[in-house]
Write an enzyme that holds these catalytic residues in place. Structure first.
Site, mmCIF file in Angstrom:
data_model
loop_
_atom_site.group_PDB
_atom_site.id
_atom_site.type_symbol
_atom_site.label_atom_id
_atom_site.label_comp_id
_atom_site.label_asym_id
_atom_site.label_seq_id
_atom_site.Cartn_x
_atom_site.Cartn_y
_atom_site.Cartn_z
ATOM 1 C CG ASP A 123 38.432 30.499 17.714
ATOM 2 O OD1 ASP A 123 37.818 31.571 17.815
ATOM 3 O OD2 ASP A 123 37.867 29.419 17.461
ATOM 4 C CG HIS A 148 35.444 31.836 15.527
ATOM 5 N ND1 HIS A 148 35.332 31.689 16.883
ATOM 6 C CD2 HIS A 148 34.223 31.521 15.013
ATOM 7 C CE1 HIS A 148 34.100 31.279 17.186
ATOM 8 N NE2 HIS A 148 33.401 31.184 16.071
ATOM 9 C CD GLU A 156 29.773 30.213 16.828
ATOM 10 O OE1 GLU A 156 28.912 29.929 17.655
ATOM 11 O OE2 GLU A 156 31.001 30.110 17.066
HETATM 12 C C1 ACM Z 1 31.328 25.676 16.339
HETATM 13 O O1 ACM Z 1 31.082 24.939 17.315
HETATM 14 N N1 ACM Z 1 31.298 27.003 16.467
HETATM 15 C C2 ACM Z 1 31.657 25.125 15.041
#
Ligand code: ACM
Length: 599
Positions: A189, A261, A324
């Site tokens: 991440d 991420h 995201e």
């Molecule tokens: C997430 O909670 N961003 C998958």
């Protein structure tokens, strides 16, 4: 006063009894029949097993030795034995995880596939005492059991905080006890890259380290702790964990986030971004706007990473993240504009889809399957992708209606980083409110789906994001007891769901957690007030943990073991400003949060 007694009685009336004993199997089995008599467990027990059950027999043997100091013999004896038998013929369902457990006066026979027998062993362990005795009886019975869903998942974010190999193994053990079978391991991440990739050593040399970590929720103004943070799993450790999990019927789904991420990877190899700048591993929580550039070189870089990942993890699924992804980084990039013209991509969702589809083709070429968060639906996804529905249930519904498989992890029911109470005394958590009752209410198959489309719902999973969980004890606090409710949602037949029955069975699991040295959240007491006349009230205190002691104060001070111990509903006159405060304390000294009530 009758009201409180009724509440308590309800709990006892609805618990299942076997020969006068309450059984506490979680998740509740599909079929069970109680018989007369008991099997005596002692050091003279023998374990006999078919060749295919070698790993299962080792597992059972070491569990008995560790928790009960019972040391079974591994020889065939006509009496007093536990037999682990490979038998997949007598299976009434299509499930490869079904088992029969037959307990008689002189034998315990568990039969099924290797997975089935493992689950039969878990059921047997839950019929044993939750204190470390050397000799005990187990009631005779016959159980035929199988899961409702194939995907019974638990996720753990090891990027925001790193957890040791020993704890990851413990996590897998905790899952297995509740027949959970998919460990979604969030390994990369913005805040840390945690898996060794031999072709790209800087991913861990640089990407696994951050300068410091934000202190709690000090975003603005930002406050960092000034303590460097690091950690990663080398490939040898990963192999060790994979084989540990396999022996417990747990498949690991590694997650390598892309194209968002990814700031930790970009910090290590800045050429992965669209602009030649330098980046740091993020020290703050949230989502970085810096994402991977969808060039052939970057896509090839990630295919190379995945080649090493796929070689390490024998399971079918590879999770590629996909959630995201901010388009901001792409908007000013000439490379992205050129790509959009060349490939006729109209939106940035389609740019992401282009990236993901190239990766999926590579995953499929290696005989594996791709799974990603539900954003991967937004720009169009192939029929073969599996969708993890987290932004609600809509992603899962859309996937199933298109004929894509889906795993349900909606935040409202499945995010175990969400707070377990709204009380300000609750330890720090990310937000939200997910009490165990709500987890228990979850139904993974959305009611809008037809029977045909419902088949695409593989199951459900809880996600444990660790921004605010720095230690194993904190992770355990977040998953226990909620994992028990989830296990019943994903394993037990819908018709057997019964909240009060579950609460009754949950009681001995608090002691099992002590036996297994697991932390858990002590359910907080509930203070109930019932008006008698004017300012006179009857006060009752109860909680979901019946063996806990409750202590209370009526003068506003914090309750503890020197406060008044609650034994039964009592009458009290309460003034407008007066508060009753209560705490639950377990026999082992664990404390709940303090709750308070005024009139
Ligand atoms: C997430 O909670 N961003 C998958």
């Amino acid at each position: 006063m009758r009201y409180y007694f009724i509440t308590l009685m309800t709990v006892f009336l609805f618990t299942k009894e076997i020969n006068g004993q309450i059984h506490s199997i979680i998740p509740f089995p599909a079929e069970m029949e109680l018989k007369q008599g008991n099997f005596l467990f002692s050091n003279s027990v023998n374990i006999v097993f078919d060749k295919a059950m070698f790993i299962n027999s080792n597992y059972l043997n070491s569990y008995l030795a560790k928790q009960y100091t019972v040391r079974p013999q591994l020889t065939e004896e006509p009496k007093n034995y536990i037999a682990l038998r490979l038998n997949t013929k007598n299976n009434k369902t299509n499930s490869n995880e079904a088992y029969h457990l037959l307990i008689t006066n002189d034998s315990i026979v568990i039969s099924g596939s290797e997975a089935g027998v493992f689950y039969g062993i878990q059921t047997l362990l839950q019929l044993m005492p939750s204190e470390p005795k050397q000799q005990f009886e187990i009631p005779c019975m016959s159980i035929y059991d199988y899961p409702r869903f194939d995907w019974r998942g638990m996720h753990l974010d090891c990027s925001r905080h790193f957890f040791s190999v020993a704890f990851v193994k413990k996590y897998i053990d905790m899952m297995a006890f509740y027949k959970m079978n998919k460990f979604h391991w969030h390994l990369t991440d913005d805040q840390g890259w945690r898996i060794e990739i031999k072709q790209y050593p800087k991913l861990t040399e640089i990407g696994s380290r951050r300068k410091e970590t934000i202190v709690e929720k000090n975003f603005d103004p930002y406050v960092g702790d000034k303590i460097p943070y690091e950690g990663f799993y080398n490939q040898q450790q990963i192999k060790e964990i994979v084989s540990y999990a396999a022996a417990r019927q747990v498949t690991i789904i590694p997650e390598i986030e892309m194209p968002g991420h990814s700031q930790a990877a970009i910090a290590a190899y800045p050429e992965l971004a669209c602009y030649g700048m330098s980046y740091n591993v993020l020290t703050i929580w949230g989502v970085s706007e810096v994402v991977l550039c969808p060039t052939p070189e970057v896509i090839q870089f990630y295919k190379n990473i995945l080649d090493e990942v796929m070689a390490l993890f024998p399971g079918q699924y590879i999770h590629i993240g996909g959630d995201e992804v901010s388009p901001d980084h792409w908007k000013k990039s000439k490379q992205v504009t050129d790509l959009m013209i060349k490939e006729n991509l109209k939106t940035y969702h389609e740019v992401e889809a282009y990236f993901i589809k190239s990766i999926e083709l590579h995953i499929i070429s290696k005989g594996k399957k791709m799974i990603g968060w539900d954003e991967i639906l937004d720009g169009g996804v192939s029929e073969s992708a599996t969708i993890m529905s987290w932004r609600g249930v809509e992603g899962g519904i859309a996937a199933a209606q298109k004929g894509n498989y889906a795993v349900m992890t909606p935040g409202e029911y499945c995010y175990f980083d969400h707070c377990q109470s709204k009380n300000l005394n609750e330890p720090i958590c990310i937000g939200g409110f997910l009490p165990i009752e709500k987890v228990y209410q979850y139904e993974p198959v959305p009611s809008v789906l037809s029977a045909e489309h419902s088949k695409y719902i593989l199951g459900a999973q809880a996600n444990v994001w660790t921004e605010y969980l720095t230690t194993p004890e904190q992770v355990e606090y977040m998953i226990f007891p909620r994992i028990m409710a989830l296990s019943e949602v994903v394993w037990s037949q819908k018709s057997s769901h019964d909240w009060w029955d579950f609460v009754g069975r949950m009681q001995s699991h608090f002691s099992f957690m002590e036996l297994r040295k697991q932390n858990y959240r002590v359910p907080e007491p509930e203070i109930q007030l019932r008006l008698q006349i004017e300012n006179k009230y009857v006060v009752g205190i109860s909680s979901l943990m019946h063996s806990a002691q409750y202590y209370y104060t009526t003068d506003g001070s914090e309750p503890n073991t020197t406060s008044i111990k609650y034994s039964e509903p009592f009458e009290i006159t309460i003034t407008d400003s007066q508060k009753i405060k209560a705490i639950a304390i377990t026999n082992s000294g664990k404390k709940s949060i303090v709750v308070e009530k005024s009139k």
